[in-house]
Design a protein around this motif. Structure first.
Motif, PDB file in Angstrom:
ATOM      1  N   GLU A   1      33.552  55.603  42.319  1.00 62.95           N
ATOM      2  CA  GLU A   1      32.593  55.364  41.356  1.00 62.95           C
ATOM      3  C   GLU A   1      32.211  54.052  41.635  1.00 62.95           C
ATOM      4  OE1 GLU A   1      33.686  55.695  37.259  1.00 62.95           O
ATOM      5  OE2 GLU A   1      34.141  57.808  37.423  1.00 62.95           O
ATOM      6  N   GLU A   2      33.119  52.810  41.970  1.00 61.68           N
ATOM      7  CA  GLU A   2      32.628  51.506  42.464  1.00 61.68           C
ATOM      8  C   GLU A   2      32.323  51.639  43.848  1.00 61.68           C
ATOM      9  OE1 GLU A   2      32.981  49.035  40.210  1.00 61.68           O
ATOM     10  OE2 GLU A   2      33.071  50.397  38.578  1.00 61.68           O
ATOM     11  N   GLU A   3      32.682  52.617  44.457  1.00 62.53           N
ATOM     12  CA  GLU A   3      32.183  52.313  45.902  1.00 62.53           C
ATOM     13  C   GLU A   3      33.153  51.595  46.713  1.00 62.53           C
ATOM     14  OE1 GLU A   3      27.776  52.213  46.320  1.00 62.53           O
ATOM     15  OE2 GLU A   3      27.752  54.224  45.707  1.00 62.53           O
ATOM     16  N   ILE A   4      34.465  51.613  46.362  1.00 63.69           N
ATOM     17  CA  ILE A   4      35.409  50.636  47.186  1.00 63.69           C
ATOM     18  C   ILE A   4      36.660  51.446  47.396  1.00 63.69           C
ATOM     19  CG2 ILE A   4      34.537  48.448  45.955  1.00 63.69           C
ATOM     20  CD1 ILE A   4      36.887  48.744  44.021  1.00 63.69           C
ATOM     21  N   SER A   5      37.474  50.898  48.133  1.00 60.83           N
ATOM     22  CA  SER A   5      38.601  51.633  48.367  1.00 60.83           C
ATOM     23  C   SER A   5      39.702  51.314  47.583  1.00 60.83           C
ATOM     24  CB  SER A   5      38.988  51.054  49.624  1.00 60.83           C
ATOM     25  OG  SER A   5      39.802  49.700  49.648  1.00 60.83           O
ATOM     26  N   MET A   6      40.795  52.176  47.480  1.00 61.58           N
ATOM     27  CA  MET A   6      41.704  52.379  46.483  1.00 61.58           C
ATOM     28  C   MET A   6      42.527  50.788  46.380  1.00 61.58           C
ATOM     29  SD  MET A   6      42.905  56.147  46.623  1.00 61.58           S
ATOM     30  CE  MET A   6      44.445  56.003  45.780  1.00 61.58           C
ATOM     31  N   VAL A   7      42.662  50.358  47.778  1.00 61.40           N
ATOM     32  CA  VAL A   7      43.143  49.115  48.038  1.00 61.40           C
ATOM     33  C   VAL A   7      42.480  48.066  47.084  1.00 61.40           C
ATOM     34  CG1 VAL A   7      43.919  47.245  49.661  1.00 61.40           C
ATOM     35  CG2 VAL A   7      44.421  49.687  49.961  1.00 61.40           C
ATOM     36  N   GLU A   8      41.233  47.998  47.476  1.00 60.92           N
ATOM     37  CA  GLU A   8      40.437  46.975  47.040  1.00 60.92           C
ATOM     38  C   GLU A   8      40.363  47.106  45.370  1.00 60.92           C
ATOM     39  OE1 GLU A   8      36.485  45.978  49.636  1.00 60.92           O
ATOM     40  OE2 GLU A   8      36.929  48.198  49.401  1.00 60.92           O
ATOM     41  N   LEU A   9      40.385  48.297  44.804  1.00 62.46           N
ATOM     42  CA  LEU A   9      40.408  48.445  43.407  1.00 62.46           C
ATOM     43  C   LEU A   9      41.699  47.856  42.691  1.00 62.46           C
ATOM     44  CD1 LEU A   9      39.338  49.605  40.800  1.00 62.46           C
ATOM     45  CD2 LEU A   9      40.321  51.946  41.203  1.00 62.46           C
ATOM     46  N   LEU A  10      42.852  48.411  43.622  1.00 69.77           N
ATOM     47  CA  LEU A  10      44.108  47.758  42.941  1.00 69.77           C
ATOM     48  C   LEU A  10      44.075  46.209  43.172  1.00 69.77           C
ATOM     49  CD1 LEU A  10      47.038  48.392  42.253  1.00 69.77           C
ATOM     50  CD2 LEU A  10      47.634  48.425  44.628  1.00 69.77           C
ATOM     51  N   LYS A  11      43.444  45.561  43.997  1.00 67.42           N
ATOM     52  CA  LYS A  11      43.517  44.202  44.175  1.00 67.42           C
ATOM     53  C   LYS A  11      42.770  43.567  43.248  1.00 67.42           C
ATOM     54  CE  LYS A  11      43.752  43.619  49.090  1.00 67.42           C
ATOM     55  NZ  LYS A  11      42.904  43.030  50.262  1.00 67.42           N
ATOM     56  N   LYS A  12      41.584  44.297  42.653  1.00 72.19           N
ATOM     57  CA  LYS A  12      40.617  43.820  41.564  1.00 72.19           C
ATOM     58  C   LYS A  12      41.476  43.972  40.396  1.00 72.19           C
ATOM     59  CE  LYS A  12      36.042  44.613  42.868  1.00 72.19           C
ATOM     60  NZ  LYS A  12      34.703  45.322  42.421  1.00 72.19           N
ATOM     61  N   MET A  13      42.352  44.935  39.899  1.00 65.74           N
ATOM     62  CA  MET A  13      43.119  45.359  38.491  1.00 65.74           C
ATOM     63  C   MET A  13      44.105  44.165  38.581  1.00 65.74           C
ATOM     64  SD  MET A  13      43.018  49.660  38.746  1.00 65.74           S
ATOM     65  CE  MET A  13      44.707  49.575  39.401  1.00 65.74           C
ATOM     66  N   PHE A  14      44.786  43.704  39.849  1.00 68.32           N
ATOM     67  CA  PHE A  14      45.982  42.970  39.782  1.00 68.32           C
ATOM     68  C   PHE A  14      45.365  41.659  39.481  1.00 68.32           C
ATOM     69  CE2 PHE A  14      48.988  40.139  41.849  1.00 68.32           C
ATOM     70  CZ  PHE A  14      50.212  40.272  41.121  1.00 68.32           C
ATOM     71  N   ASP A  15      44.217  41.137  40.163  1.00 68.47           N
ATOM     72  CA  ASP A  15      43.489  39.903  39.877  1.00 68.47           C
ATOM     73  C   ASP A  15      43.331  39.724  38.368  1.00 68.47           C
ATOM     74  OD1 ASP A  15      43.478  38.876  42.404  1.00 68.47           O
ATOM     75  OD2 ASP A  15      41.706  39.307  42.614  1.00 68.47           O
ATOM     76  N   PHE A  16      42.815  40.838  37.639  1.00 71.97           N
ATOM     77  CA  PHE A  16      42.467  40.857  36.232  1.00 71.97           C
ATOM     78  C   PHE A  16      43.770  40.703  35.468  1.00 71.97           C
ATOM     79  CE2 PHE A  16      41.795  43.115  32.483  1.00 71.97           C
ATOM     80  CZ  PHE A  16      40.673  42.529  32.122  1.00 71.97           C
ATOM     81  N   TYR A  17      44.899  41.280  35.723  1.00 68.95           N
ATOM     82  CA  TYR A  17      46.059  41.452  35.025  1.00 68.95           C
ATOM     83  C   TYR A  17      46.549  39.824  35.099  1.00 68.95           C
ATOM     84  CZ  TYR A  17      50.964  41.764  34.087  1.00 68.95           C
ATOM     85  OH  TYR A  17      52.309  41.862  33.665  1.00 68.95           O
ATOM     86  N   GLN A  18      46.458  39.388  36.208  1.00 66.20           N
ATOM     87  CA  GLN A  18      47.044  37.595  36.399  1.00 66.20           C
ATOM     88  C   GLN A  18      46.167  36.912  35.750  1.00 66.20           C
ATOM     89  OE1 GLN A  18      47.277  37.359  40.836  1.00 66.20           O
ATOM     90  NE2 GLN A  18      49.458  37.049  40.616  1.00 66.20           N
ATOM     91  N   ASN A  19      44.941  37.116  35.552  1.00 63.19           N
ATOM     92  CA  ASN A  19      43.736  36.184  34.844  1.00 63.19           C
ATOM     93  C   ASN A  19      43.906  36.464  33.367  1.00 63.19           C
ATOM     94  OD1 ASN A  19      43.595  34.841  37.170  1.00 63.19           O
ATOM     95  ND2 ASN A  19      41.958  36.212  38.093  1.00 63.19           N
ATOM     96  N   ARG A  20      44.492  37.433  32.945  1.00 65.92           N
ATOM     97  CA  ARG A  20      44.258  37.411  31.523  1.00 65.92           C
ATOM     98  C   ARG A  20      44.911  36.467  30.894  1.00 65.92           C
ATOM     99  NH1 ARG A  20      49.149  39.418  32.702  1.00 65.92           N
ATOM    100  NH2 ARG A  20      50.872  39.544  30.934  1.00 65.92           N
ATOM    101  N   ASP A  21      44.325  36.314  29.291  1.00 66.63           N
ATOM    102  CA  ASP A  21      44.738  35.151  28.479  1.00 66.63           C
ATOM    103  C   ASP A  21      45.984  35.724  27.544  1.00 66.63           C
ATOM    104  OD1 ASP A  21      42.684  33.827  29.161  1.00 66.63           O
ATOM    105  OD2 ASP A  21      41.357  34.317  27.501  1.00 66.63           O
TER     106      ASP A  21
END
Length: 76
Positions: free
Chosen positions: A56-76
């Protein structure tokens, strides 16, 4: 013993290669990024959902996993 002649070489029908300035840009090398394997097992349903989200995002599964991990690390 009978002598069998070698098969004739066929002419190439591809023609001349394109000039370098007319060739596609996929000939350029990308900078090397060292990658290592990250092996773990997940449920088939989770993998399917992850793959669908990446599509849906037109990215690889690796890129999605990186985005999710970045989001996780930057949460409040």
């Amino acid at each position: 013993m009978a002598k069998i002649p070698a098969p004739k070489k066929l002419k190439s029908s591809k023609g001349q290669p394109p000039k370098e300035e007319n060739s596609s840009k996929n000939l350029e090398k990308r900078p090397k990024i060292e990658r290592v394997a990250l092996n773990f097992s997940v449920d088939a349903d989770f993998r399917k959902a992850l793959k669908s989200a990446a599509l849906e995002e037109e990215i690889s599964m690796v890129e999605l996993l990186k985005k999710m991990f970045d989001f996780y690390q930057n949460r409040d």
